[in-house]
Write a protein that holds these residues in place. Sequence first.
Motif, PDB file in Angstrom:
ATOM      1  N   ALA A  21       0.839  -1.213   0.000  1.00 41.99           N
ATOM      2  CA  ALA A  21       0.000   0.000   0.000  1.00 41.99           C
ATOM      3  C   ALA A  21       0.864   1.248   0.000  1.00 41.99           C
ATOM      4  N   LYS A  24       2.428   1.704  -3.417  1.00 46.24           N
ATOM      5  CA  LYS A  24       1.440   2.144  -4.408  1.00 46.24           C
ATOM      6  C   LYS A  24       0.976   3.584  -4.175  1.00 46.24           C
ATOM      7  N   SER A  25       0.767   3.951  -2.910  1.00 52.41           N
ATOM      8  CA  SER A  25       0.132   5.245  -2.618  1.00 52.41           C
ATOM      9  C   SER A  25       1.038   6.277  -1.968  1.00 52.41           C
ATOM     10  N   GLY A  26       2.293   5.935  -1.745  1.00 55.65           N
ATOM     11  CA  GLY A  26       3.215   6.892  -1.142  1.00 55.65           C
ATOM     12  C   GLY A  26       2.824   7.224   0.291  1.00 55.65           C
ATOM     13  N   ASP A  27       3.035   8.475   0.668  1.00 58.08           N
ATOM     14  CA  ASP A  27       2.781   8.866   2.065  1.00 58.08           C
ATOM     15  C   ASP A  27       1.313   8.698   2.462  1.00 58.08           C
ATOM     16  N   ALA A  28       0.396   8.862   1.511  1.00 58.46           N
ATOM     17  CA  ALA A  28      -1.024   8.652   1.827  1.00 58.46           C
ATOM     18  C   ALA A  28      -1.281   7.188   2.194  1.00 58.46           C
ATOM     19  N   GLY A  29      -0.491   6.280   1.620  1.00 54.85           N
ATOM     20  CA  GLY A  29      -0.618   4.876   1.939  1.00 54.85           C
ATOM     21  C   GLY A  29      -0.072   4.521   3.307  1.00 54.85           C
ATOM     22  N   GLY A  33      -5.693   5.293   6.010  1.00 54.12           N
ATOM     23  CA  GLY A  33      -6.248   4.005   5.634  1.00 54.12           C
ATOM     24  C   GLY A  33      -5.835   2.842   6.515  1.00 54.12           C
ATOM     25  N   SER A  56      -2.862  10.838  10.502  1.00 55.86           N
ATOM     26  CA  SER A  56      -3.474  11.561   9.386  1.00 55.86           C
ATOM     27  C   SER A  56      -3.160  13.054   9.416  1.00 55.86           C
TER      28      SER A  56
END
Length: 75
Positions: A21, A24-29, A33, A56
């Motif tokens: 994750a 795939k999504s970088g720091d947001a990953g 989530g 977050s």
Amino acid sequence: MAMLFRALTASASDPRCPLRAIAKSGDAGFYGGAVAAKIAQAMRRAGGLITEKDLSAYRAEIRTPLRFDYRGYTV
């Protein structure tokens, strides 16, 4: 810290693996989530203080790395 590392890497072959994750999504990953939920859960079990809300809200800052010489090596 070992518990957190195990929580993030225990299922590296699983397509739902947290490291996938993040890739795939970088720091947001990482900061949101399912990964943030796993981190917060591991922190709670270990008596830590970091929550999903903390993760977050965090924003990494790009900083100049520390660099120094030690016994003939640049560290």
